[in-house]
Design a protein around this motif. Structure first.
Motif, PDB file in Angstrom:
ATOM      1  N   LEU A 119      36.664  48.478  35.629  1.00 22.49           N
ATOM      2  CA  LEU A 119      37.189  47.191  35.844  1.00 22.49           C
ATOM      3  C   LEU A 119      38.739  47.262  36.091  1.00 22.49           C
ATOM      4  O   LEU A 119      39.443  46.237  36.623  1.00 22.49           O
ATOM      5  N   ARG A 163      48.204  43.960  39.791  1.00 17.72           N
ATOM      6  CA  ARG A 163      48.819  43.348  38.645  1.00 17.72           C
ATOM      7  C   ARG A 163      48.507  43.683  37.233  1.00 17.72           C
ATOM      8  O   ARG A 163      47.402  44.324  37.119  1.00 17.72           O
ATOM      9  N   PRO A 186      36.254  43.881  43.676  1.00 22.03           N
ATOM     10  CA  PRO A 186      35.644  43.614  44.778  1.00 22.03           C
ATOM     11  C   PRO A 186      35.477  44.726  45.806  1.00 22.03           C
ATOM     12  O   PRO A 186      34.260  45.085  46.539  1.00 22.03           O
ATOM     13  N   GLN A 187      36.559  45.837  45.891  1.00 15.47           N
ATOM     14  CA  GLN A 187      36.329  47.107  46.883  1.00 15.47           C
ATOM     15  C   GLN A 187      35.682  48.048  46.038  1.00 15.47           C
ATOM     16  O   GLN A 187      35.461  49.080  46.594  1.00 15.47           O
ATOM     17  N   ARG A 205      37.807  33.962  37.844  1.00 17.33           N
ATOM     18  CA  ARG A 205      37.117  34.639  38.392  1.00 17.33           C
ATOM     19  C   ARG A 205      35.518  34.968  37.815  1.00 17.33           C
ATOM     20  O   ARG A 205      34.715  35.020  38.554  1.00 17.33           O
ATOM     21  N   LEU A 213      44.854  45.676  37.204  1.00 16.16           N
ATOM     22  CA  LEU A 213      43.740  45.298  37.887  1.00 16.16           C
ATOM     23  C   LEU A 213      43.743  45.930  39.613  1.00 16.16           C
ATOM     24  O   LEU A 213      44.759  46.534  39.801  1.00 16.16           O
ATOM     25  N   ALA A 214      42.843  45.692  40.143  1.00 16.39           N
ATOM     26  CA  ALA A 214      42.592  46.132  41.575  1.00 16.39           C
ATOM     27  C   ALA A 214      43.796  45.616  42.364  1.00 16.39           C
ATOM     28  O   ALA A 214      44.045  46.485  43.502  1.00 16.39           O
ATOM     29  N   ASP A 215      44.382  44.526  42.214  1.00 14.82           N
ATOM     30  CA  ASP A 215      45.364  44.116  43.283  1.00 14.82           C
ATOM     31  C   ASP A 215      46.855  44.638  42.565  1.00 14.82           C
ATOM     32  O   ASP A 215      47.636  44.357  43.180  1.00 14.82           O
ATOM     33  N   SER A 251      44.595  50.639  46.561  1.00 17.68           N
ATOM     34  CA  SER A 251      43.707  49.618  46.881  1.00 17.68           C
ATOM     35  C   SER A 251      43.905  49.323  48.309  1.00 17.68           C
ATOM     36  O   SER A 251      42.945  48.940  49.121  1.00 17.68           O
ATOM     37  N   ALA A 301      39.951  39.870  45.942  1.00 19.78           N
ATOM     38  CA  ALA A 301      41.002  39.850  44.766  1.00 19.78           C
ATOM     39  C   ALA A 301      41.337  41.162  44.617  1.00 19.78           C
ATOM     40  O   ALA A 301      42.148  41.674  43.803  1.00 19.78           O
ATOM     41  N   GLY A 302      40.974  42.286  45.417  1.00 20.95           N
ATOM     42  CA  GLY A 302      41.268  43.473  45.151  1.00 20.95           C
ATOM     43  C   GLY A 302      42.230  44.192  46.003  1.00 20.95           C
ATOM     44  O   GLY A 302      42.963  45.215  46.385  1.00 20.95           O
ATOM     45  N   ARG A 344      48.243  49.897  43.813  1.00 20.94           N
ATOM     46  CA  ARG A 344      48.492  49.285  45.064  1.00 20.94           C
ATOM     47  C   ARG A 344      48.085  50.184  46.413  1.00 20.94           C
ATOM     48  O   ARG A 344      47.954  49.632  47.298  1.00 20.94           O
ATOM     49  N   LEU A 369      35.786  41.312  39.823  1.00 22.60           N
ATOM     50  CA  LEU A 369      37.247  42.078  39.263  1.00 22.60           C
ATOM     51  C   LEU A 369      37.546  42.980  40.083  1.00 22.60           C
ATOM     52  O   LEU A 369      38.862  43.321  40.277  1.00 22.60           O
TER      53      LEU A 369
END
Lengths: 478, 478
Positions: free
Chosen positions: A208, A180, A451-452, B444, A176-178, A67, B475-476, A64, A449
Motif C-alpha cells: 500500500l 506524498r 491504482p497502478q 478513498r 503513498l503511490a503519488d 510512479s 491516485a497513483g 515519484r 491506494l
C-alpha cells in the motif's frame, strides 16, 4: 522467467541525478545481494536498481520517479522475510531502508520514534537504556528490521501474553503511490479521529505504501521470568497440556518443539535433550515472584496431569537462556538436515492437536520430514519441511506437502500465515484462507491506494486479479 | 432542516413484505425514539423507517433494499453515542441492532462470539460466568452496545493498562454496501493473511458496513485491585503526578476529576469529597498483593512529591467502589448544572498539564463552566462544557469553546476524539486533527467500500467531499 541484466543507467539518469550516485546501485553483483529474502524465492526477478534511501525525501523522490514510469517498487528492510515478500521484481526498483535506522526514545510518553531500517534488537536495546521494553520478539529479532516487522505484523515468543507488532504501533509516516508522505496516528494511546489507517498498513507487506517512520509504544521492563521445561512421550498429551495451560492462565511464553526438532537441535548442540521425547514445551511466567511460583505450580500440575515424562523449572537466568537458545536454534539446526520450506500456519487453540497430528500424517504420506516448532500458546506453528535439494522427486513432494499443510490449517478454521506474511510463496492459498469476498475487499483497498499496482506487485495479491478490479464499477449496487 | 413526517409505507412495501410488519417501524412516535443518541444532535433528521433486525439475513435484506434505492442506512446499537454518530438522516433507514444480542463464550479459546446489540455489561457478565474478563469499560458499560463500542473503538477506565476495544476484536462479520456478508478474521490470536480489514472496521463509525457479529478476545479475571485516591490543591501538581505515575509504571486505572467536577459530584451525592481540592486522582493497581503494595507505595510517594494534600488507599472493595462510583457519577452530576457539551480530546501525556490549563483559560475567556474528567493515564480528557439552554448567548459561547478545546488539543499534538468518535458533532474539526492528506486517504477507502455513501452519510466525512472523490482518477500518478 528472470530477465538478464542489462545496462539500466540511461533509464535511471534522472533518479541518479536527484539522489546522487552513491544511493542508486546498478552494479549486478551488488544488486544480487538484494534479490532474495530468506525465503529464497526461485521466482525472484532482476531489478533495474537498488536505491539505498537515507531520508523520507529519498523515498519520495524514488516513488515519484517510479510512479511516473509505472516501475514497480519493492521496499526492503533487512531481507529476513520468510514468505518472499521482498523478492525482487523484474524491471523494478528495490527500495532498501537499511540506512534509515534512527531510533529516538521518549521515556515520558513511553514511545519510540523509529526509522524502518532499525533492527528489532536495536529498538529493544535503545528502550532498555531507559528501563523500557519493546516486547515483540520474532526469533530473528537480532537481524530483522522494524519496517519488516510492521509489514508482516511480526509475532514472536512473548506474544502469547504481550501481543504482536500491531499492538505496539501507534502511528507512522508512509509515502503513498503519488509520492506524498502522510502522517497516520501518533504518540497518543487513544485516537479515533477518522479510519484506523495505521492498523491497515500494519501487515500490508509493502503493498500500500512505504513506511518511513513509526511511533511504537513501549512498556516497563519485563520482570525476570521463571522457566519450566516439560517433555512428553505422546504428541496428544503435549498439545492437551498446551490447551490446558493457555485456557486457564497467561504464560509469558509457551513454546513447542516436536520429536524431529528436538533431535535436530540435539544433533547440532549435544546439549542433552531427551531424544526419545515426542514433544517438549518451554513455558515462562513473568509475574511477581510469589505469584509466578503459583503459576509455575499450576503449569506443573497440568503437565503432570497430561503425563509429562520430565519437568524442570528454574529461575536461573542462564539455565533458562540455554533452553530458549535451543528453541531459537531450531530453524538453523533443522536447516543442517536439508533444504527447508518454512511454514507458518495457525489454528484456534483447541485444534492444535489436530493440526500437529495432521501434519504428521502429511509427512508420512509424502515421505518428507516435517519438524514442527510452535508458538503453541497462540496456536501458531512453524512446520519445517525438509528435503534434499538434489532429490527432485523429494523436492516436488515437499512442495505438495507445503500446500497440504495450509489446506489442513484452513480446514481446521485456521490461517495460512500467523506472522510471516503471505508474500509470494503463499499467495495461491490466500483465497482459501480468507475467502473470495474478503479477498475482493482487499483488492478494492489495494486499488484505491495504489491504482497502478507499483507497490510490491506479485506479493500477497495476484496482479491480474487486481487489474481486473474496476474502480469505476459500483461496488455498492447489488 | 428536518423533513416533516409523511406516510412512507408505500415506498417501503417490498421491505415490509420481506421482513414482516413487526420489524419495520413507520409510526412517527416510535421512530422518534430512534432519532437521537446521547449527543442530542439538533441536526438529526427524520428517517422513513426503523428496521429492528433479528438476524444477519434481516440486515442483508435491508441493505440490499436501501442500496438499490440509494437510501441512507444508519446502524444503531443502544443509542448511547456521544458524538452524534447514530443521528437519524432525513429519508434514511435506522437499522437497529437492539434485538441481535446473542453471546456465546468459548472458554477454551477464551473468546466470545457476540451479536452487535449485546450490551458491554452483558458480555462482561457472560465472560465472568467462566472466570473470564472482557476488559474495555466505557463509563456507559451498563447501557452501551458492543456494536457501538466497536464502531467508536470505545475506551474506558482500565484502558490505561488493558487497551481499548480494538485490542480485543479478533474478527467480525460485516454486511457490505452490496448486501454481501463478509467474514473478517476469527478466533485466531495471530493471523496476517491479507490486509487487516477487521481493524479497519473498528472505529469506522458505521461508515463502511454493518457489523452483524464479532469475535472478542477474553482474558482471565482481573485480580482485586488496590485503590488510591489523592487530592491536590494545584492543577499543575496533579497533572505532574499523572505524568510521574504513567511514565514509571502501569496502573490499572488513573482517573482525574477537576475542581468543578468534584463540586458537582459533591452537590449530587454529599459523599464528603474535598470541595477545595483543585483536582483528585483515582488510581488502581491490580498486581498480585505483595507487588500491588509496592506499586501503591510508589504511587503514594509520587503524589507526595507533587504536594498531594490528602491520600487515601484501600484494598476494600466497597470503599473503592464508592470512589469509582463518584467518578462514574461525574457526567450525570455535571448535567444537573445545565446542558452539557461533552468533549473527548486527548494529548500525548506530557501535554496533559497544558491541555487542562488551556481549557481553564478557554472557560474564563468564554465565561462558561468547563468541568474536566479524564482518563488521565492515557491523556484522554472529557471536558464537560455546561450552559443554560435558555441563555442563547451562553449557548453560543459554549459552542465556540467546544471548538476551541479541539483546536487546543490539535495544537498540542493531540486528537479531537480519543474514544467517542467523530460522529456528526466533531466532523468540521476532523481535517485539522488528521490533516488533509490522511483525510483524502479516508475518502478513498470510504469510496472504495461504499461508493454510493449509503452508510451513515454525514457522520465522520463530509458527503460533498466524498462525492467529489473520483474513484477513476489515478491516485497513483504524481
Amino acid at each position: 522467467m528472470a530477465q538478464a541484466y542489462t545496462d539500466n543507467r540511461p533509464q535511471l539518469q534522472e533518479l541518479i541525478e536527484s539522489l546522487g550516485e552513491s544511493k542508486v546501485v546498478t552494479n549486478p553483483a551488488t544488486i544480487d545481494n538484494y534479490r532474495w529474502d530468506r525465503a529464497n524465492d526461485p521466482g525472484a526477478g532482476i531489478p533495474i536498481a537498488v536505491v539505498r534511501a537515507t531520508s523520507s525525501d529519498d523515498v519520495q523522490t524514488t516513488i515519484r520517479f517510479a510512479s511516473s514510469r509505472s516501475i514497480p517498487v519493492v521496499a526492503r528492510g533487512a531481507g529476513s522475510g520468510l514468505s518472499g515478500g521482498s523478492s525482487a521484481v523484474d524491471g523494478g526498483i528495490i527500495l532498501s531502508m537499511e540506512n534509515m535506522r534512527d531510533i529516538e526514545i521518549n521515556p515520558l510518553t513511553r514511545t519510540a520514534v523509529v526509522q524502518p531500517g532499525a533492527f528489532n534488537a536495536e529498538v529493544k536495546a535503545a528502550a532498555a537504556e531507559h528501563g523500557l521494553w519493546y516486547p515483540p520478539d520474532p526469533s530473528s529479532f537480532e537481524f530483522c528490521s522494524i519496517g519488516g516487522n510492521i509489514a508482516t505484523n511480526a509475532g514472536g515468543l512473548c506474544c502469547v501474553k504481550y501481543g504482536v507488532t500491531a499492538d505496539y504501533v501507534l502511528g507512522m509516516k508512509v509515502v503513498l503511490a503519488d509520492g506524498r508522505e502522510v502522517v497516520l496516528g501518533g504518540p497518543r494511546l487513544k485516537d479515533v479521529a477518522g479510519l484506523n489507517l495505521t492498523q491497515l498498513f500494519v501487515g500490508s507487506e509493502g503493498t500500500l505504501g512505504v513506511i518511513t517512520e513509526v511511533t511504537l509504544r513501549l512498556v516497563p521492563a519485563q520482570r525476570p521470568p521463571t522457566t519450566l521445561v516439560a517433555t512428553f512421550s505422546s504428541l496428544d498429551d503435549s498439545t492437551a497440556a498446551v490447551l490446558g495451560i493457555a485456557s486457564t492462565m497467561r504464560p509469558s511464553m509457551l513454546e513447542f518443539m516436536d520429536h524431529p526438532t528436538i533431535n535436530a537441535v540435539e544433533d547440532a548442540t549435544g546439549m542433552g535433550l531427551d531424544r526419545d521425547a515426542a514433544a517438549m514445551l518451554i513455558i515462562q511466567s513473568d509475574e511477581p515472584a510469589e505469584y509466578a511460583a503459583k503459576e509455575i505450580e499450576h503449569i506443573e500440575a497440568l503437565c503432570n496431569q497430561h503425563n509429562a515424562t520430565d519437568i524442570f523449572a528454574t529461575s536461573d537466568r542462564e539455565e533458562a537462556e540455554a533452553v530458549i537458545a535451543a528453541r531459537r536454534m531450531a530453524i538453523p539446526a533443522v536447516e543442517q538436515q536439508g533444504t527447508v520450506l518454512l511454514e507458518d500456519v495457525g489454528v484456534p487453540l483447541p485444534r492444535l492437536g489436530d493440526l500437529v497430528r495432521g501434519m504428521e500424517h502429511i509427512a508420512q504420506d509424502r515421505d518428507v520430514m516435517i519438524a514442527v516448532i510452535a508458538h503453541a500458546g497462540d496456536g501458531n506453528t512453524h512446520p519445517l519441511l525438509v528435503f534434499d535439494p538434489m532429490n527432485e522427486d523429494q523436492k516436488r513432494r515437499a512442495h505438495i506437502a507445503y500446500g497440504e499443510v495450509m489446506d489442513l490449517a484452513v480446514r481446521l478454521g485456521g490461517t495460512i500465515t500467523g506472522e510471516h506474511g503471505v508474500g509470494r510463496l503463499k499467495r495461491p492459498w490466500l483465497v482459501d484462507s480468507i475467502g473470495e469476498d474478503a479477498l475482493e475487499l482487499n483488492y478494492r483497498i489495494k486499488k484505491a491506494l495504489d491504482p497502478q499496482n507499483i507497490f510490491n506487485p506479485g506479493a500477497v495479491f495476484d496482479p491480474a486479479a487486481i487489474a481486473q478490479q474496476d474502480p469505476a464499477q459500483s461496488a455498492g449496487t447489488p
